[in-house]
Motif scaffolding. Structure first.
Motif, short mmCIF file in Angstrom:
data_model
loop_
_atom_site.label_atom_id
_atom_site.label_comp_id
_atom_site.label_asym_id
_atom_site.label_seq_id
_atom_site.Cartn_x
_atom_site.Cartn_y
_atom_site.Cartn_z
N PHE A 119 4.55 83.67 5.61
CA PHE A 119 5.83 83.20 5.10
C PHE A 119 5.79 81.69 4.95
CE2 PHE A 119 10.29 81.93 5.42
CZ PHE A 119 10.85 82.75 4.45
N LYS A 120 6.32 81.23 3.82
CA LYS A 120 6.45 79.79 3.59
C LYS A 120 7.93 79.48 3.49
CE LYS A 120 4.74 76.01 0.77
NZ LYS A 120 3.81 75.65 -0.33
N TYR A 121 8.42 78.67 4.41
CA TYR A 121 9.82 78.28 4.44
C TYR A 121 10.12 77.31 3.30
CZ TYR A 121 10.43 80.46 8.98
OH TYR A 121 10.51 81.37 9.98
N PRO A 122 11.39 77.20 2.90
CA PRO A 122 11.75 76.27 1.82
C PRO A 122 11.31 74.82 2.09
CG PRO A 122 13.56 77.77 2.23
CD PRO A 122 12.53 78.02 3.31
N ASN A 123 11.21 74.43 3.36
CA ASN A 123 10.79 73.06 3.69
C ASN A 123 9.27 72.89 3.64
OD1 ASN A 123 9.82 74.24 6.02
ND2 ASN A 123 11.13 73.08 7.41
N GLY A 124 8.53 73.97 3.33
CA GLY A 124 7.08 73.89 3.22
C GLY A 124 6.31 74.37 4.43
N ASP A 125 6.98 74.57 5.56
CA ASP A 125 6.30 75.07 6.76
C ASP A 125 5.77 76.47 6.51
OD1 ASP A 125 7.03 72.74 8.04
OD2 ASP A 125 8.54 73.68 9.34
N MET B 130 15.77 75.58 15.83
CA MET B 130 14.35 75.74 16.05
C MET B 130 14.04 75.29 17.47
SD MET B 130 11.09 73.97 14.09
CE MET B 130 11.85 74.14 12.53
N ALA B 131 13.24 76.08 18.17
CA ALA B 131 12.89 75.79 19.55
C ALA B 131 12.10 74.48 19.63
CB ALA B 131 12.07 76.93 20.12
N GLU B 132 12.28 73.78 20.73
CA GLU B 132 11.58 72.51 20.94
C GLU B 132 10.07 72.68 20.84
OE1 GLU B 132 12.90 69.42 21.09
OE2 GLU B 132 14.74 70.51 20.62
N TYR B 133 9.56 73.79 21.36
CA TYR B 133 8.12 74.06 21.32
C TYR B 133 7.61 74.06 19.88
CZ TYR B 133 3.83 76.84 21.51
OH TYR B 133 2.54 77.27 21.36
N ILE B 134 8.32 74.74 18.99
CA ILE B 134 7.89 74.81 17.59
C ILE B 134 7.99 73.44 16.94
CG2 ILE B 134 8.39 75.84 15.33
CD1 ILE B 134 9.25 78.37 16.90
N LYS B 135 9.04 72.68 17.27
CA LYS B 135 9.16 71.32 16.74
C LYS B 135 7.97 70.47 17.17
CE LYS B 135 14.19 71.13 16.53
NZ LYS B 135 15.39 70.53 17.10
N GLU B 136 7.56 70.61 18.44
CA GLU B 136 6.41 69.85 18.94
C GLU B 136 5.13 70.24 18.22
OE1 GLU B 136 6.18 70.20 23.20
OE2 GLU B 136 8.26 69.56 23.44
N ARG C 160 4.90 71.52 15.21
CA ARG C 160 5.02 71.02 13.84
C ARG C 160 4.71 69.53 13.76
NH1 ARG C 160 3.64 74.36 10.36
NH2 ARG C 160 4.80 76.29 10.38
N GLN C 161 5.07 68.75 14.78
CA GLN C 161 4.74 67.32 14.79
C GLN C 161 3.23 67.12 14.83
OE1 GLN C 161 6.94 65.73 18.12
NE2 GLN C 161 8.82 65.50 16.92
#
Length: 148
Positions: free
Chosen positions: A89-95, A1-7, A9-10
């Motif tokens: 879309f809902k990912y298995p982790n809930g995102d 996952m790209a850093e941008y998306i991680k940021e 999501r935080q």
């Protein structure tokens, strides 16, 4: 996952947001379509992924094709852009995401299939008339719209 998306999501947790990316259709000499058995959803889908900061959508297609399949293409032909409630879309982790997907056809493809990014369980070509039963909804939409 790209850093941008991680940021992002935080900041927002798993709440839905609009995710722009590219999906790539690779067709072999037998007119079969390349699918990726994804490790996160355990469904078959088309190679592709999210745009990174500063990329064009075609650059995203080029990068994702290489990262997810080991293949390169000399050209990409723009096919379609898809968006709307069908692309939720809902990912298995809930995102949760609402995808905006630019679909490209890879032309003059070369290289050897390889799985090096940890996102794939398998890579395999399927005839449009004999697709796997556990096909992801986004891939179904693209195949039904452009290959049926």
């Amino acid at each position: 996952m790209a850093e941008y998306i991680k940021e992002i999501r935080q900041l927002i947790g798993s709440r839905p947001f609009i995710l722009v990316g590219s999906t790539i259709i690779v067709i072999n000499d037998k007119q079969e379509i390349l699918f990726q058995h994804r490790s996160d959803t355990e469904e078959w889908g088309l190679p592709g992924g999210a745009m990174e900061l500063g990329e064009s959508l075609e650059e995203t297609a080029k990068r994702e094709l290489l990262e997810e399949t080991g293949l390169k293409a000399r050209k990409f032909k723009f096919i379609d852009v898809l968006s709307g409630k069908e692309l939720y879309f809902k990912y298995p982790n809930g995102d949760e995401v609402y995808n905006v997907i630019c679909v490209y056809l890879a032309k003059e493809v070369y290289g050897e299939l390889s799985m090096t990014d940890g996102e794939s369980i398998d890579l395999k070509y399927f005839s449009p008339n004999h697709l796997p039963s556990n096909l992801d909804d986004r891939a179904k939409l693209i195949i039904e719209k452009h290959f049926r």
